[in-house]
Design an enzyme around this catalytic site. Structure first.
Site, PDB file in Angstrom:
ATOM      1  N   HIS A 216      73.019  50.217  62.680  1.00 18.08           N
ATOM      2  CA  HIS A 216      72.367  49.446  61.613  1.00 18.08           C
ATOM      3  C   HIS A 216      71.458  50.318  60.767  1.00 18.08           C
ATOM      4  O   HIS A 216      70.786  51.218  61.264  1.00 18.08           O
ATOM      5  CB  HIS A 216      71.649  48.206  62.158  1.00 18.08           C
ATOM      6  CG  HIS A 216      70.436  48.448  63.009  1.00 18.08           C
ATOM      7  ND1 HIS A 216      69.161  48.543  62.493  1.00 18.08           N
ATOM      8  CD2 HIS A 216      70.303  48.581  64.348  1.00 18.08           C
ATOM      9  CE1 HIS A 216      68.293  48.706  63.483  1.00 18.08           C
ATOM     10  NE2 HIS A 216      68.960  48.754  64.612  1.00 18.08           N
ATOM     11  N   ASP A 236      65.425  53.853  65.691  1.00 19.43           N
ATOM     12  CA  ASP A 236      65.979  52.484  65.546  1.00 19.43           C
ATOM     13  C   ASP A 236      66.133  52.150  64.076  1.00 19.43           C
ATOM     14  O   ASP A 236      65.258  51.567  63.489  1.00 19.43           O
ATOM     15  CB  ASP A 236      65.030  51.510  66.257  1.00 19.43           C
ATOM     16  CG  ASP A 236      65.579  50.100  66.325  1.00 19.43           C
ATOM     17  OD1 ASP A 236      66.750  49.884  65.959  1.00 19.43           O
ATOM     18  OD2 ASP A 236      64.824  49.197  66.739  1.00 19.43           O
ATOM     19  N   GLU A 270      70.171  43.957  60.664  1.00 16.56           N
ATOM     20  CA  GLU A 270      70.315  43.788  62.120  1.00 16.56           C
ATOM     21  C   GLU A 270      69.021  43.245  62.717  1.00 16.56           C
ATOM     22  O   GLU A 270      69.032  42.386  63.602  1.00 16.56           O
ATOM     23  CB  GLU A 270      70.667  45.139  62.775  1.00 16.56           C
ATOM     24  CG  GLU A 270      71.006  45.045  64.264  1.00 16.56           C
ATOM     25  CD  GLU A 270      69.808  45.221  65.195  1.00 16.56           C
ATOM     26  OE1 GLU A 270      69.987  45.074  66.416  1.00 16.56           O
ATOM     27  OE2 GLU A 270      68.682  45.482  64.717  1.00 16.56           O
ATOM     28  N   GLU A 271      67.905  43.760  62.208  1.00 13.46           N
ATOM     29  CA  GLU A 271      66.603  43.471  62.831  1.00 13.46           C
ATOM     30  C   GLU A 271      66.143  42.033  62.634  1.00 13.46           C
ATOM     31  O   GLU A 271      65.126  41.623  63.169  1.00 13.46           O
ATOM     32  CB  GLU A 271      65.526  44.432  62.267  1.00 13.46           C
ATOM     33  CG  GLU A 271      65.771  45.905  62.561  1.00 13.46           C
ATOM     34  CD  GLU A 271      65.508  46.273  64.016  1.00 13.46           C
ATOM     35  OE1 GLU A 271      65.266  45.370  64.823  1.00 13.46           O
ATOM     36  OE2 GLU A 271      65.537  47.476  64.322  1.00 13.46           O
ATOM     37  N   ASP A 298      73.106  52.283  68.414  1.00 13.78           N
ATOM     38  CA  ASP A 298      71.783  51.830  67.981  1.00 13.78           C
ATOM     39  C   ASP A 298      70.767  52.431  68.940  1.00 13.78           C
ATOM     40  O   ASP A 298      70.636  51.963  70.070  1.00 13.78           O
ATOM     41  CB  ASP A 298      71.738  50.295  68.005  1.00 13.78           C
ATOM     42  CG  ASP A 298      70.384  49.748  67.558  1.00 13.78           C
ATOM     43  OD1 ASP A 298      69.521  50.547  67.140  1.00 13.78           O
ATOM     44  OD2 ASP A 298      70.196  48.515  67.619  1.00 13.78           O
ATOM     45  N   HIS A 375      60.026  49.767  66.250  1.00 16.58           N
ATOM     46  CA  HIS A 375      59.403  48.625  65.558  1.00 16.58           C
ATOM     47  C   HIS A 375      57.933  48.907  65.253  1.00 16.58           C
ATOM     48  O   HIS A 375      57.131  47.980  65.159  1.00 16.58           O
ATOM     49  CB  HIS A 375      59.550  47.325  66.366  1.00 16.58           C
ATOM     50  CG  HIS A 375      60.980  46.934  66.610  1.00 16.58           C
ATOM     51  ND1 HIS A 375      61.354  45.773  67.234  1.00 16.58           N
ATOM     52  CD2 HIS A 375      62.145  47.559  66.284  1.00 16.58           C
ATOM     53  CE1 HIS A 375      62.683  45.711  67.292  1.00 16.58           C
ATOM     54  NE2 HIS A 375      63.178  46.798  66.732  1.00 16.58           N
TER      55      HIS A 375
HETATM   56  N1  BES Z   1      67.706  48.693  68.771  1.00 16.03           N
HETATM   57  C1  BES Z   1      67.206  47.395  69.068  1.00 16.03           C
HETATM   58  C2  BES Z   1      67.775  46.846  70.369  1.00 16.03           C
HETATM   59  C3  BES Z   1      67.266  47.498  71.629  1.00 16.03           C
HETATM   60  C4  BES Z   1      65.925  47.767  71.825  1.00 16.03           C
HETATM   61  C5  BES Z   1      68.164  47.774  72.637  1.00 16.03           C
HETATM   62  C6  BES Z   1      65.506  48.358  73.014  1.00 16.03           C
HETATM   63  C7  BES Z   1      67.752  48.335  73.833  1.00 16.03           C
HETATM   64  C8  BES Z   1      66.418  48.639  74.017  1.00 16.03           C
HETATM   65  C9  BES Z   1      67.563  46.414  67.933  1.00 16.03           C
HETATM   66  O1  BES Z   1      67.408  46.988  66.667  1.00 16.03           O
HETATM   67  C10 BES Z   1      66.611  45.247  68.011  1.00 16.03           C
HETATM   68  O2  BES Z   1      65.455  45.431  67.789  1.00 16.03           O
HETATM   69  N2  BES Z   1      67.128  44.075  68.371  1.00 16.03           N
HETATM   70  C11 BES Z   1      66.292  42.909  68.490  1.00 16.03           C
HETATM   71  C12 BES Z   1      67.134  41.669  68.633  1.00 16.03           C
HETATM   72  C13 BES Z   1      67.850  41.288  67.357  1.00 16.03           C
HETATM   73  C14 BES Z   1      68.778  40.127  67.611  1.00 16.03           C
HETATM   74  C15 BES Z   1      66.879  40.943  66.251  1.00 16.03           C
HETATM   75  C16 BES Z   1      65.436  43.007  69.744  1.00 16.03           C
HETATM   76  O3  BES Z   1      65.823  43.668  70.699  1.00 16.03           O
HETATM   77  O4  BES Z   1      64.378  42.380  69.752  1.00 16.03           O
HETATM   78 ZN    ZN Z   2      65.266  47.227  66.384  1.00 17.34          ZN
END
Ligand code: BES
Ligand code: ZN
Length: 415
Positions: A216, A236, A270-271, A298, A375
């Protein structure tokens, strides 16, 4: 095909006079499960999930627990009767083609596209892969991460987020050069301005079958996601996009021509709930696109564990995960592979999985030891030691995946 082989086997067993006990996987509501246990005390729930009935699992009260159980097919009429008598509704269970499909149904994923056959996962392109692998360079990955994290942020709604998408499209176009079989497009989304970017290498003689490699392009900080907030998103997920960009560079520099079509995707939004990839995966499914496999990168540049690459086992395809582990064994024997889970639909692989496509998610660490700076304004290259050695391993695995899965023709070995 599968049905044919099964019935052929049954005929043979019948001829040989062997009892036709055929174990099948069913999903059944909790009340039906209790009745099943009376008929067969040995029946055991392999996994269960509480969910609203979604039409693909056994019907029950909304919120009822649904179980996956393996039972003898001969028991099903008795179970049906028992459910009918005791619960006053019909059926009450669903028979699934195999355990994989049953598990996908339990997770709420859509049925796989009809007619889409699983690939052979043969590893038989050593010459091509071994020639290309050493051309992947971490210095290029580092440069791309730096460029992407220099944007103030890459939110899906800001001018910077839009500019970052345009920048990736321009980079990928440059790599595509003037090859007639390579195109770069920006996929517009109806509800937000940041476009996804898609580079396509058209397959030679099996172009209807497609392989997707994605990451993403957007970034986030927990709160205050406005024009001027700082969200470098180096790990990220500038890292994933950068790992993929280096794969594109080497495949195209080597004039690699796949037999299947290969698509590289930098997803927007994605976020904010996997929205860009969900949009794309839904569109592909609607158009009945034969996506044989999807790989998500990712977060690739922060090494949080002794192992190098973690294959996430939830919202992913077990057979394709095994293929990835085998690719690592063959082509990257010094790398250690581990397994982990997010426990929720944490990245864009889940969008493909939800549409019934085989998805995988090789990740930088175990879930618990992943980059603590994401984040936040501190998700910078410095937090990964100003190098891209870890991200390089993911380019290597992704290249092996693209070439091995990309090189199969229309009459793949197992068909
Ligand atoms: N890269 C992250 C996902 C992640 C974080 C995987 C830490 C493994 C370890 C992704 O960009 C993200 O932040 N995803 C969100 C969920 C999404 C549905 C908004 C999350 O994990 O909160
Ligand atoms: Zn993220």
């Amino acid at each position: 095909m599968l049905k044919l082989r099964q019935s052929a086997l049954l005929v043979l067993l019948g001829l040989a006079g062997v009892a036709q006990a055929q174990p099948v996987w069913i999903s059944v509501g909790d009340q039906g499960y209790q009745l099943l246990r009376k008929l067969d005390a040995g029946a055991k729930s392999r996994e269960s999930r509480q969910l609203a009935a979604d039409g693909r699992l056994a019907k029950g009260a909304v919120g009822e627990t649904v179980h996956l159980v393996q039972v003898d097919e001969a028991l099903l009429p008795k179970l049906s009767d028992s459910i009918h008598e005791n619960l006053r509704h019909c059926g009450g269970f669903i028979v699934h083609r195999d355990l994989k499909e049953a598990q996908a149904a339990l997770k709420g994923a859509a049925a796989p596209l009809a007619g889409l056959v699983a690939p052979s996962y043969a590893i038989d392109n050593q010459a091509a892969v071994n020639q290309l692998l050493p051309q992947l360079q971490d210095s290029n990955i580092l440069g791309t991460i730096q460029s992407l994290s220099n944007y103030q942020n890459r939110f899906y709604t800001t001018s910077h987020g839009v500019n970052a998408s345009n920048w990736i499209a321009a980079q990928w176009k440059q790599l595509a050069g003037n090859r007639g079989d390579v195109t770069v497009e920006q996929f517009a989304h109806a509800s937000w301005p940041q476009k996804s970017v898609i580079l396509t290498i058209k397959g030679t003689d099996n172009s209807a079958e497609t392989i997707v490699l994605g990451g993403h392009l957007d970034s986030t900080v927990g709160s205050g996601t406005g024009e001027s907030s700082r969200a470098p998103g180096a790990d990220d997920d500038a890292s994933g996009v950068a790992s993929l960009t280096e794969v594109i560079r080497v495949l195209l520099a080597g004039n690699y021509q796949p037999r299947r079509t290969i698509k590289f995707m930098a997803y927007s939004a994605e976020e904010v709930g996997l929205r860009g990839s969900a949009d794309i995966a839904k569109r592909f499914k609607q158009q009945q696109a034969k996506v044989v496999g999807a790989l998500q990168l990712d977060m690739t540049n922060y090494q949080g564990d002794a192992q190098d690459i973690f294959l996430f086992t939830d919202y992913t395809n077990a057979a394709q995960n095994t293929f990835l582990a085998n690719l690592a064994k063959v082509y990257l024997p010094s790398l250690k592979v581990g397994y982990s889970q997010c426990g929720y639909a944490c990245s864009d692989h889940a969008s493909w999985n939800a549409q019934g496509y085989a998805a995988s998610f090789p990740f930088e660490s175990s879930f618990n030891n992943s980059n603590p700076y994401i984040h936040s304004r501190n998700d910078t290259l410095a937090s990964s030691g100003n190098q891209a050695k870890h991200a390089l391993k993911f380019s290597q695995l992704a290249l092996a995946y693209a070439v091995e899965l990309g090189s199969d023709g229309p009459a793949a070995k197992l068909r």
